[in-house]
Each structure stands twice: as structure tokens, then as C-alpha cells.
Design a protein around this motif. Structure first.
Motif, PDB file in Angstrom:
ATOM      1  N   ASP A 113      83.651 -66.220 -26.774  1.00  0.00           N
ATOM      2  CA  ASP A 113      82.991 -66.740 -27.883  1.00  0.00           C
ATOM      3  C   ASP A 113      82.875 -68.261 -27.775  1.00  0.00           C
ATOM      4  N   SER A 114      83.769 -68.823 -27.433  1.00  0.00           N
ATOM      5  CA  SER A 114      83.828 -70.359 -27.206  1.00  0.00           C
ATOM      6  C   SER A 114      82.785 -70.702 -26.075  1.00  0.00           C
ATOM      7  N   VAL A 115      83.057 -70.062 -25.078  1.00  0.00           N
ATOM      8  CA  VAL A 115      81.773 -70.462 -24.029  1.00  0.00           C
ATOM      9  C   VAL A 115      80.310 -70.151 -24.465  1.00  0.00           C
ATOM     10  N   GLU A 116      80.287 -68.879 -25.284  1.00  0.00           N
ATOM     11  CA  GLU A 116      78.923 -68.747 -25.703  1.00  0.00           C
ATOM     12  C   GLU A 116      78.505 -69.805 -26.833  1.00  0.00           C
ATOM     13  N   ILE A 117      79.435 -70.009 -27.930  1.00  0.00           N
ATOM     14  CA  ILE A 117      79.143 -71.060 -28.925  1.00  0.00           C
ATOM     15  C   ILE A 117      78.716 -72.527 -28.336  1.00  0.00           C
ATOM     16  N   THR A 118      78.972 -72.771 -27.240  1.00  0.00           N
ATOM     17  CA  THR A 118      78.840 -74.123 -26.619  1.00  0.00           C
ATOM     18  C   THR A 118      77.799 -74.031 -25.656  1.00  0.00           C
ATOM     19  N   GLY A 119      76.826 -72.862 -25.593  1.00  0.00           N
ATOM     20  CA  GLY A 119      75.604 -72.949 -24.759  1.00  0.00           C
ATOM     21  C   GLY A 119      76.054 -72.214 -23.609  1.00  0.00           C
ATOM     22  N   GLY A 120      77.123 -71.584 -23.141  1.00  0.00           N
ATOM     23  CA  GLY A 120      77.293 -70.767 -22.175  1.00  0.00           C
ATOM     24  C   GLY A 120      76.719 -69.498 -22.307  1.00  0.00           C
ATOM     25  N   LEU A 121      76.891 -68.547 -21.108  1.00  0.00           N
ATOM     26  CA  LEU A 121      76.460 -67.319 -21.460  1.00  0.00           C
ATOM     27  C   LEU A 121      77.543 -66.372 -21.841  1.00  0.00           C
ATOM     28  N   GLY A 122      77.177 -65.434 -22.742  1.00  0.00           N
ATOM     29  CA  GLY A 122      78.163 -64.486 -23.264  1.00  0.00           C
ATOM     30  C   GLY A 122      78.410 -63.454 -22.387  1.00  0.00           C
ATOM     31  N   TYR A 123      79.454 -62.785 -22.328  1.00  0.00           N
ATOM     32  CA  TYR A 123      79.749 -61.631 -21.215  1.00  0.00           C
ATOM     33  C   TYR A 123      80.596 -60.761 -22.071  1.00  0.00           C
ATOM     34  N   ASP A 124      80.704 -59.514 -21.478  1.00  0.00           N
ATOM     35  CA  ASP A 124      81.430 -58.526 -21.964  1.00  0.00           C
ATOM     36  C   ASP A 124      82.947 -58.708 -21.725  1.00  0.00           C
ATOM     37  N   VAL A 125      83.679 -58.528 -22.503  1.00  0.00           N
ATOM     38  CA  VAL A 125      85.336 -58.786 -22.266  1.00  0.00           C
ATOM     39  C   VAL A 125      85.928 -57.370 -21.965  1.00  0.00           C
ATOM     40  N   PRO A 126      86.317 -56.811 -20.795  1.00  0.00           N
ATOM     41  CA  PRO A 126      87.052 -55.559 -20.718  1.00  0.00           C
ATOM     42  C   PRO A 126      88.529 -55.868 -21.413  1.00  0.00           C
ATOM     43  N   ALA A 127      88.910 -54.810 -22.286  1.00  0.00           N
ATOM     44  CA  ALA A 127      90.119 -55.130 -23.004  1.00  0.00           C
ATOM     45  C   ALA A 127      90.885 -53.982 -23.002  1.00  0.00           C
ATOM     46  N   GLY A 128      91.936 -53.994 -23.666  1.00  0.00           N
ATOM     47  CA  GLY A 128      93.341 -52.992 -23.316  1.00  0.00           C
ATOM     48  C   GLY A 128      94.611 -53.878 -22.954  1.00  0.00           C
ATOM     49  N   SER A 177      78.483 -76.419 -22.640  1.00  0.00           N
ATOM     50  CA  SER A 177      79.031 -75.596 -21.504  1.00  0.00           C
ATOM     51  C   SER A 177      77.546 -75.888 -20.716  1.00  0.00           C
ATOM     52  N   ASP A 178      77.511 -77.030 -19.665  1.00  0.00           N
ATOM     53  CA  ASP A 178      76.401 -77.359 -18.898  1.00  0.00           C
ATOM     54  C   ASP A 178      76.653 -77.841 -17.665  1.00  0.00           C
ATOM     55  N   GLY A 179      75.846 -78.106 -16.936  1.00  0.00           N
ATOM     56  CA  GLY A 179      75.959 -78.594 -15.536  1.00  0.00           C
ATOM     57  C   GLY A 179      76.335 -80.141 -15.418  1.00  0.00           C
ATOM     58  N   SER A 180      76.496 -80.762 -16.522  1.00  0.00           N
ATOM     59  CA  SER A 180      76.859 -82.118 -16.614  1.00  0.00           C
ATOM     60  C   SER A 180      78.054 -82.291 -15.915  1.00  0.00           C
ATOM     61  N   TYR A 181      79.065 -81.587 -15.912  1.00  0.00           N
ATOM     62  CA  TYR A 181      80.253 -81.900 -15.119  1.00  0.00           C
ATOM     63  C   TYR A 181      80.205 -81.993 -13.751  1.00  0.00           C
ATOM     64  N   LEU A 211      90.258 -73.202 -26.715  1.00  0.00           N
ATOM     65  CA  LEU A 211      90.364 -71.825 -26.518  1.00  0.00           C
ATOM     66  C   LEU A 211      90.250 -71.179 -25.336  1.00  0.00           C
ATOM     67  N   VAL A 212      89.382 -71.897 -24.594  1.00  0.00           N
ATOM     68  CA  VAL A 212      88.887 -71.675 -23.149  1.00  0.00           C
ATOM     69  C   VAL A 212      89.932 -71.894 -22.136  1.00  0.00           C
ATOM     70  N   ARG A 213      90.453 -73.200 -22.298  1.00  0.00           N
ATOM     71  CA  ARG A 213      91.837 -73.640 -21.566  1.00  0.00           C
ATOM     72  C   ARG A 213      93.019 -72.851 -21.905  1.00  0.00           C
ATOM     73  N   MET A 214      93.329 -72.547 -23.282  1.00  0.00           N
ATOM     74  CA  MET A 214      94.368 -71.708 -23.470  1.00  0.00           C
ATOM     75  C   MET A 214      94.319 -70.348 -22.994  1.00  0.00           C
ATOM     76  N   HIS A 215      93.193 -69.889 -22.742  1.00  0.00           N
ATOM     77  CA  HIS A 215      93.059 -68.304 -22.219  1.00  0.00           C
ATOM     78  C   HIS A 215      93.519 -68.679 -20.518  1.00  0.00           C
ATOM     79  N   PHE A 227      84.185 -79.310 -33.147  1.00  0.00           N
ATOM     80  CA  PHE A 227      83.744 -78.828 -31.847  1.00  0.00           C
ATOM     81  C   PHE A 227      84.907 -78.623 -30.716  1.00  0.00           C
ATOM     82  N   GLY A 228      85.880 -79.339 -30.847  1.00  0.00           N
ATOM     83  CA  GLY A 228      86.851 -79.424 -29.685  1.00  0.00           C
ATOM     84  C   GLY A 228      87.598 -78.180 -29.531  1.00  0.00           C
ATOM     85  N   VAL A 229      87.547 -77.405 -30.624  1.00  0.00           N
ATOM     86  CA  VAL A 229      88.305 -76.115 -30.661  1.00  0.00           C
ATOM     87  C   VAL A 229      87.957 -75.154 -29.557  1.00  0.00           C
TER      88      VAL A 229
END
Length: 328
Positions: free
Chosen positions: A133-148, A254-258, A62-66, A56-58
Motif C-alpha cells: 500500500d505504501s508503494v501504491e500510495i507514493t505512485g508505484g504500481l499496486g500488486y497482489d500480495v500472496p498471504a498466509g 516512487s519514480d525513476g528519479s533515484y 513501511l517499505v524498508r521495514m518489510h 509522507f515519510g511513513v
């Protein structure tokens, strides 16, 4: 229209078109790989899901790495580059090693993508997709990622040390560090919520527990009961590998507990607890604690904005064949 005016008009028109071309070249786009590598985002999501099912910690890694990638030299995948005999890379700076993890997820996604779309998808974009994807899989909202994005060819330990805000920063220092990257104070508070995920090494907090100041061995802004728990987990001279959860009630969500923890003086870092010291940041912490859906929406928007810091696009940079080394 006379010949002179016509020549002037044509010159203006060509300059205008060239300007539009360069502008569009520099802008990231949602669905950038729709036609060149339509499976790219799907493959990344599969690899994140596979890794998350084992650890689960991965997701936090990945969020921190970004974040760490974007704050040092911009979102160019430079944090993924390995050190060489002549250069110590970002990933081996004390601020990143051993705290960052998930590199193998990026490697696996890159290898699969290269097998179907060789030389098309950048490592920087793969990392941005994986963070989403890491945000989304942990319960956060998915979002479109502009790429390029394109990949950088330089990675320096010194730039990671100079640009990543340490856990000892106060609210003024944090605000300035984020402003230097084009992010405002509210976005700083919002992105601090990423500490709802993952863990920290004990070495990052021992000063708060045992050597805070000349007048107080323990940080008086830390809840005494929580401090006692942390001391049990983190002795005065801890093993460098010892870790504690960033947000003990829900370290994989990904919740308001923090934010509720910060309000209860249970922010793990000085940089967490300092959010209560400014009326503006305090108000944002309270709002995020009371309505985590609002925070999730703001977090998704802030991640998109952060992902545009200092990007390379067009003909700048390269598309690495291997995320760990530049193309020869």
C-alpha cells in the motif's frame, strides 16, 4: 490388480496426496483471507493512508521495514517484536534503530483487525500488505500480495546485523547478499530503487564526506556540488537525529528519479553509486532511469518475490495477538 500391487498403489497414492497437501500448505495465496477476514487488506490500506496523510515519510518506513524483516530470518514479522530484558530484538539493532519507522501503523491495523477477526491475520502479512500500500500510495504500481505467512517467535539483533547489507557494500557484495536470499542481480538493482523514498540519518554518510579513505577524505565518486550540499546538512560530527532525503528531487514519490541521481553521481550511499561499476548493473540503472514504468513493473514483481523469503506457514509459527510480543 493383485493384493500386493493394490497395496503398493494405495501407499503411493496416499504419499502423493500428503505431499500435495503439505505443498499447498506451504504456499502463499492471493486472497488468503477472503473468507476468514475479508476486511483485512482494506483495514491495512486505511491505516496506511491515514498515517501517510500526516507524514509522507511513513511510506518509506513501511517499505524498508518489510525489506528488513524479510532479510533477517525471513518474512515472519520478527522485526516487529520488542526487545525484552533478556534479548535485544532486530528492531533495536544499529541497522534498524532509529532508521525504521511506521510500527504504530502496524499496531493500529492489527488492533482493528483483531476486533473483527480475532487470531486470524498474522503481523507478517499485515506488514506485507502495508508495504504494498505504501508503494501504491507514493505512485508505484499496486500488486497482489500472496498471504498466509505466520509470525515467528524469535527476533535477534545479531541476525539483523549479519543479514542486512550495509550502505558501504560494493556491487559484488550486494549481489552476493541478495543471492543468499534467492534474489538475482537484476532484482537487487530493482529493489535498490526503494531508495527513491524516504530519508537517511547523516551518520550513515559522514565517512563518504569526511573520512572516505587514506588518499581521499571525500568520496571521488560523489558529485562535488551534491557533496557540498550534504556537508551543509551533515556536519563532521552530526547530531544522531539529523537526516537527509534519499532522493532529494522527489523523496515522497516512487519514480525513476533515484536512478537518474545515481547516473549523475548523486547516489547517497556507496551501495547506490556502486551500481555504475558493473556493465550489467549499469545497463539496468540506465533502463530504469529512462523508463520508470518498466522499473515499477519490475519492482512490484521483485517485492512479491522478496515477500516469500523464509516464510512460516501451515502449523509453523503463530498468529500473534500483539505484533510487539509473542503469544504467551
Amino acid at each position: 490388480m493383485g493384493p500386493k500391487k493394490l497395496k503398493t498403489f494405495i501407499s503411493f497414492f496416499l504419499c502423493f496426496c500428503i505431499g500435495i497437501f503439505h505443498k499447498s500448505e506451504a504456499e502463499l495465496q492471493v486472497g488468503f483471507y477472503q473468507y476468514s477476514c475479508g476486511l483485512a487488506e482494506f483495514i491495512v490500506k486505511q491505516e496506511v493512508s491515514k498515517a501517510f496523510s500526516k507524514d509522507f515519510g511513513v511510506a518509506a518506513g513501511l517499505v524498508r521495514m518489510h525489506f528488513h524483516d524479510c532479510f533477517a530470518r525471513g518474512c515472519d514479522g520478527s522485526v516487529l517484536l520488542d526487545s525484552t530484558p533478556s534479548n535485544t530484538a532486530e528492531k533495536d539493532a544499529p541497522t534498524n534503530n532509529p532508521s525504521l519507522r511506521g510500527f504504530e501503523v502496524i499496531d493500529n491495523a492489527k488492533a482493528r483487525i483483531e476486533s473483527v477477526c480475532k487470531g486470524v491475520v498474522s503481523c507478517a502479512d499485515i506488514l506485507a500488505f502495508a508495504a504494498r500500500d505504501s508503494v501504491e500510495i507514493t505512485g508505484g504500481l499496486g500488486y497482489d500480495v500472496p498471504a498466509g505467512r505466520r509470525d515467528g517467535r524469535v527476533s535477534l539483533q545479531s541476525e539483523a546485523l549479519a543479514n542486512l547489507p550495509p550502505p558501504t557494500f560494493n556491487v559484488t557484495q550486494l549481489t552476493r547478499a541478495f543471492a543468499n536470499k534467492g534474489l538475482n542481480q537484476e532484482e537487487m538493482v530493482t529493489l535498490s530503487g526503494a531508495h527513491t523514498l524516504g530519508r537517511s540519518h547523516c551518520t550513515s554518510i559522514t565517512d563518504r564526506l569526511y573520512n572516505f579513505s587514506t588518499t581521499s577524505k571525500q568520496d571521488p565518486n560523489l558529485d562535488p556540488i551534491y557533496a557540498a550540499q550534504l556537508k551543509q546538512q551533515c556536519p563532521r560530527s552530526p547530531n544522531p537525529n539529523l537526516v537527509v532525503p534519499m532522493d532529494p528531487p522527489s523523496p515522497s514519490l516512487s519514480d525513476g528519479s533515484y536512478y537518474r541521481g545515481v547516473l549523475s553521481k548523486r547516489g547517497l550511499f556507496t551501495s547506490d553509486q556502486t551500481l555504475l561499476t558493473s556493465p550489467q548493473t549499469l545497463a539496468q540503472v540506465i533502463q530504469n532511469a529512462q523508463n520508470e514504468f518498466i522499473w515499477k513493473m519490475k519492482f512490484a514483481d521483485a517485492m512479491v518475490k522478496m515477500g516469500k523469503i523464509g516464510v512460516l506457514s501451515g502449523k509453523n509459527g503463530e498468529i500473534r495477538a500483539n505484533c510487539r510480543r509473542i503469544n504467551s
